[in-house]
Design an enzyme around this catalytic site. Sequence first.
Site, PDB file in Angstrom:
ATOM      1  N   GLY A  12      17.902  -7.457  41.038  1.00  0.00           N
ATOM      2  CA  GLY A  12      17.914  -6.837  40.066  1.00  0.00           C
ATOM      3  C   GLY A  12      20.008  -6.583  40.062  1.00  0.00           C
ATOM      4  N   ASP A  13      19.864  -5.828  38.924  1.00  0.00           N
ATOM      5  CA  ASP A  13      21.684  -5.371  38.918  1.00  0.00           C
ATOM      6  C   ASP A  13      22.142  -6.894  38.214  1.00  0.00           C
ATOM      7  OD1 ASP A  13      20.746  -3.074  39.334  1.00  0.00           O
ATOM      8  OD2 ASP A  13      21.220  -2.722  41.514  1.00  0.00           O
ATOM      9  N   LYS A  16      21.765  -7.640  33.311  1.00  0.00           N
ATOM     10  CA  LYS A  16      20.742  -8.354  32.648  1.00  0.00           C
ATOM     11  C   LYS A  16      21.049  -7.895  31.201  1.00  0.00           C
ATOM     12  CE  LYS A  16      17.671  -6.957  35.084  1.00  0.00           C
ATOM     13  NZ  LYS A  16      18.082  -6.575  36.258  1.00  0.00           N
ATOM     14  N   GLY A  40      19.081   0.307  35.846  1.00  0.00           N
ATOM     15  CA  GLY A  40      19.455   0.705  34.781  1.00  0.00           C
ATOM     16  C   GLY A  40      20.633  -0.254  34.525  1.00  0.00           C
ATOM     17  N   HIS A  41      20.196  -0.196  33.432  1.00  0.00           N
ATOM     18  CA  HIS A  41      21.454  -1.948  32.634  1.00  0.00           C
ATOM     19  C   HIS A  41      22.426  -1.101  32.182  1.00  0.00           C
ATOM     20  CE1 HIS A  41      17.061  -3.617  32.880  1.00  0.00           C
ATOM     21  NE2 HIS A  41      18.152  -3.396  33.650  1.00  0.00           N
ATOM     22  N   THR A 129      13.876   4.082  44.771  1.00  0.00           N
ATOM     23  CA  THR A 129      14.819   4.850  43.410  1.00  0.00           C
ATOM     24  C   THR A 129      14.527   5.917  43.562  1.00  0.00           C
ATOM     25  OG1 THR A 129      13.666   3.610  41.358  1.00  0.00           O
ATOM     26  CG2 THR A 129      15.387   2.866  42.210  1.00  0.00           C
ATOM     27  N   GLN A 224      14.310  -5.046  37.015  1.00  0.00           N
ATOM     28  CA  GLN A 224      14.918  -5.467  38.239  1.00  0.00           C
ATOM     29  C   GLN A 224      14.608  -7.108  38.354  1.00  0.00           C
ATOM     30  OE1 GLN A 224      11.862  -3.601  37.794  1.00  0.00           O
ATOM     31  NE2 GLN A 224      13.477  -2.491  37.564  1.00  0.00           N
ATOM     32  N   ARG A 303      24.178   4.580  44.819  1.00  0.00           N
ATOM     33  CA  ARG A 303      23.908   3.943  46.144  1.00  0.00           C
ATOM     34  C   ARG A 303      24.690   2.483  46.248  1.00  0.00           C
ATOM     35  NH1 ARG A 303      17.968   3.122  47.228  1.00  0.00           N
ATOM     36  NH2 ARG A 303      17.829   2.294  45.031  1.00  0.00           N
ATOM     37  N   ARG A 305      25.826  -1.438  46.611  1.00  0.00           N
ATOM     38  CA  ARG A 305      24.848  -2.490  46.952  1.00  0.00           C
ATOM     39  C   ARG A 305      25.422  -2.941  48.112  1.00  0.00           C
ATOM     40  NH1 ARG A 305      25.430  -3.147  40.775  1.00  0.00           N
ATOM     41  NH2 ARG A 305      24.391  -2.207  39.805  1.00  0.00           N
ATOM     42  N   GLY A 415      33.743 -10.743  33.009  1.00  0.00           N
ATOM     43  CA  GLY A 415      33.855  -9.548  32.862  1.00  0.00           C
ATOM     44  C   GLY A 415      32.690  -8.944  32.180  1.00  0.00           C
TER      45      GLY A 415
HETATM   46  P1  GDP Z   1      21.825  -4.822  35.243  1.00  0.00           P
HETATM   47  O1  GDP Z   1      21.209  -3.682  36.360  1.00  0.00           O
HETATM   48  O2  GDP Z   1      21.265  -6.400  35.696  1.00  0.00           O
HETATM   49  O3  GDP Z   1      22.002  -4.380  33.634  1.00  0.00           O
HETATM   50  O4  GDP Z   1      22.749  -4.484  35.563  1.00  0.00           O
HETATM   51  P2  GDP Z   1      23.808  -3.874  36.280  1.00  0.00           P
HETATM   52  O5  GDP Z   1      24.247  -2.732  35.045  1.00  0.00           O
HETATM   53  O6  GDP Z   1      23.013  -2.992  37.078  1.00  0.00           O
HETATM   54  O7  GDP Z   1      25.360  -3.842  37.132  1.00  0.00           O
HETATM   55  C1  GDP Z   1      26.115  -5.139  36.749  1.00  0.00           C
HETATM   56  C2  GDP Z   1      27.387  -4.478  37.286  1.00  0.00           C
HETATM   57  O8  GDP Z   1      28.387  -5.106  36.190  1.00  0.00           O
HETATM   58  C3  GDP Z   1      27.559  -3.836  35.674  1.00  0.00           C
HETATM   59  O9  GDP Z   1      27.901  -2.287  36.053  1.00  0.00           O
HETATM   60  C4  GDP Z   1      28.385  -4.009  34.446  1.00  0.00           C
HETATM   61  O10 GDP Z   1      28.885  -3.238  33.481  1.00  0.00           O
HETATM   62  C5  GDP Z   1      28.622  -5.152  35.834  1.00  0.00           C
HETATM   63  N1  GDP Z   1      28.887  -6.770  34.977  1.00  0.00           N
HETATM   64  C6  GDP Z   1      28.438  -7.649  33.984  1.00  0.00           C
HETATM   65  N2  GDP Z   1      28.655  -8.761  33.687  1.00  0.00           N
HETATM   66  C7  GDP Z   1      30.010  -8.171  34.513  1.00  0.00           C
HETATM   67  C8  GDP Z   1      30.712  -9.590  34.277  1.00  0.00           C
HETATM   68  O11 GDP Z   1      30.582 -10.948  34.451  1.00  0.00           O
HETATM   69  N3  GDP Z   1      31.967  -8.832  35.417  1.00  0.00           N
HETATM   70  C9  GDP Z   1      32.000  -7.999  35.887  1.00  0.00           C
HETATM   71  N4  GDP Z   1      33.258  -7.769  36.785  1.00  0.00           N
HETATM   72  N5  GDP Z   1      31.478  -7.463  35.789  1.00  0.00           N
HETATM   73  C10 GDP Z   1      30.397  -7.467  35.242  1.00  0.00           C
HETATM   74  P1  IMO Z   2      17.945  -3.180  37.409  1.00  0.00           P
HETATM   75  O1  IMO Z   2      16.590  -3.406  36.454  1.00  0.00           O
HETATM   76  C1  IMO Z   2      18.410  -2.991  41.873  1.00  0.00           C
HETATM   77  C2  IMO Z   2      14.515  -1.924  44.528  1.00  0.00           C
HETATM   78  C3  IMO Z   2      14.816  -0.224  45.007  1.00  0.00           C
HETATM   79  C4  IMO Z   2      14.171  -0.738  45.822  1.00  0.00           C
HETATM   80  C5  IMO Z   2      12.771  -1.362  45.767  1.00  0.00           C
HETATM   81  C6  IMO Z   2      11.484  -0.342  44.958  1.00  0.00           C
HETATM   82  O2  IMO Z   2      19.011  -2.236  36.881  1.00  0.00           O
HETATM   83  O3  IMO Z   2      18.207  -4.531  38.135  1.00  0.00           O
HETATM   84  P2  IMO Z   2      11.479   0.986  43.424  1.00  0.00           P
HETATM   85  O4  IMO Z   2      12.312   2.721  42.600  1.00  0.00           O
HETATM   86  O5  IMO Z   2      10.792  -0.354  41.837  1.00  0.00           O
HETATM   87  O6  IMO Z   2      10.273   0.963  43.472  1.00  0.00           O
HETATM   88  O7  IMO Z   2      12.116   0.881  44.956  1.00  0.00           O
HETATM   89  O8  IMO Z   2      13.829  -2.143  44.728  1.00  0.00           O
HETATM   90  N1  IMO Z   2      15.119  -1.561  43.136  1.00  0.00           N
HETATM   91  C7  IMO Z   2      15.809  -2.287  42.199  1.00  0.00           C
HETATM   92  N2  IMO Z   2      17.305  -2.800  42.978  1.00  0.00           N
HETATM   93  N3  IMO Z   2      17.969  -3.379  40.238  1.00  0.00           N
HETATM   94  C8  IMO Z   2      16.392  -2.704  40.061  1.00  0.00           C
HETATM   95  O9  IMO Z   2      16.855  -2.602  38.358  1.00  0.00           O
HETATM   96  C9  IMO Z   2      15.867  -2.017  41.210  1.00  0.00           C
HETATM   97  N4  IMO Z   2      14.742  -1.085  40.406  1.00  0.00           N
HETATM   98  C10 IMO Z   2      13.998  -0.934  41.864  1.00  0.00           C
HETATM   99  O10 IMO Z   2      16.266  -0.375  44.995  1.00  0.00           O
HETATM  100  O11 IMO Z   2      13.779  -1.769  47.262  1.00  0.00           O
HETATM  101 MG    MG Z   3      20.996  -2.185  37.161  1.00  0.00          MG
END
Ligand code: GDP
Ligand code: IMO
Ligand code: MG
Length: 424
Positions: A12-13, A16, A40-41, A129, A224, A303, A305, A415
């Site tokens: 995840g994170d 996306k 959280g996107h 979460t 995720q 939290r 990471r 970025g």
């Molecule tokens: P998602 O859940 O997959 O949509 O990812 P999140 O938004 O939770 O976490 C990605 C984080 O990295 C966010 O704070 C974005 O703004 C940041 N981000 C995405 N692409 C880049 C990148 O290429 N460089 C940097 N420095 N940050 C990025």
């Molecule tokens: P995005 O879409 C990162 C993790 C939680 C926990 C496990 C189970 O932003 O990438 P849950 O609440 O789904 O039952 O938690 O999955 N988790 C994520 N980690 N990015 C996420 O979503 C997540 N959604 C759930 O931290 O380990």
């Molecule tokens: Mg996320």
Amino acid sequence: MADTAVLGVQWGDEGKGKIVDFLAKDADWVVRFQGGTNAGHTVLVKGKKHILHLIPSGIIHGGKKCIIGNGVVVDPPELLKEMDTLRKEGIEVEGRLFVSERAHVIMPYHKKLDALSEKLKGSKQIGTTLRGIGPAYSDKMARGGIRMQDLLRPQRLREKLEEALKVKNLLIGEFFGEEGYDLEGLYQEVLSWSKGLKVYICNTHSLIRRLVDSGASILFEGAQGAMLDIDHGTYPYVTSSSTTVGGVFTGAGVPPSTVDRIIGISKAYTTRVGGGPFPTELDGEEGQMLRERGGEYGATTGRPRRCGWLDLVALRYAAWIDGLTEVAITKLDVLDAMDRIKVCVAYDIEGERTQEMPGDLELFSKAKPVYETFPGWRGKVRGVTGWQDLPSQAKEYLEYLEEFLGVPIGMVSTGPDREETIVR
Ligand code: GDP
Ligand code: IMO
Ligand code: MG
């Protein structure tokens, strides 16, 4: 544009949200198909930050339309809040968002049970979460769930709530010794959500079918990542939905032939939030550097990471399951700080070297990473928008990844902003 799925291929994170936002300019519709408010996107456009939990990231682009598919679990008050935030940012949602009548509802008792069962697990906590995801999907599978369509049918809603509370109140009251729910109070609360949501709830199945038949361009936005998949991830340290490609078809209700571009999103390193094994995790200074430079704090829970080097064994496993046609590498700029960069190319498990992902978590917990080491490029990638402008060390690193994975790298993110993107 061919219909495209954007899938996380780590824990995840991966970024996306950023990639979906970037690609949305060429799409007509963006569809979420699994997960819920655990996601959280983050989307950054010209310095303005938007964080989406339930609404597809495509909503940020004026004129694009969005669907919350049947495979998503919806927390109605959170959805209403998210709509409100968008409106305050000048983004209108009405007429642009369609929520499946088949999607299941996260109820207050799901969130309570998520917290209580985590507490009960003690040191074996998943680190969820606390958004009620596991309990809501459990009820769906056990055929006791409340669906979005039930919000529009007061009589049926009341009957279903009465049925559900028999078990929930026994569990919460008798087993956990906490206060249960009063039927009338809960019923009124749920009805109050319906007012704001009724114009959005519809039969998204026929809508998507019409879109596909008319040749509209659709982007499917995963939440995720593959290693959190209920079947293929590091069970039980996973989420409760299908985060891999199969989830697109069941969670949006489209045939596999709809999707011909499958983009796996991976950071240039690895992060994980919550519990569970993570072979390439870095405890020392390098891990701290990745966390600070990458702003690695959860978009949903805040939290910190856990951070580590890229795990190519896990990534290749995910690439195969997802049938990736392409990989997008994000956050390459975060490695700007590194003197050297490592990637895990095999695991050493009880003295045996393997490139297979163990299905047994006990074995996976014992996996020690075998690394390849690359020289860093020190401060030259942030904001680069052309492949040819990347430093040679960065290109070598990326070319090594694509050769190992057997999948081309089609995009690189340098970025967080929409503009800081390389299309190869
Ligand atoms: P998602 O859940 O997959 O949509 O990812 P999140 O938004 O939770 O976490 C990605 C984080 O990295 C966010 O704070 C974005 O703004 C940041 N981000 C995405 N692409 C880049 C990148 O290429 N460089 C940097 N420095 N940050 C990025
Ligand atoms: P995005 O879409 C990162 C993790 C939680 C926990 C496990 C189970 O932003 O990438 P849950 O609440 O789904 O039952 O938690 O999955 N988790 C994520 N980690 N990015 C996420 O979503 C997540 N959604 C759930 O931290 O380990
Ligand atoms: Mg996320």
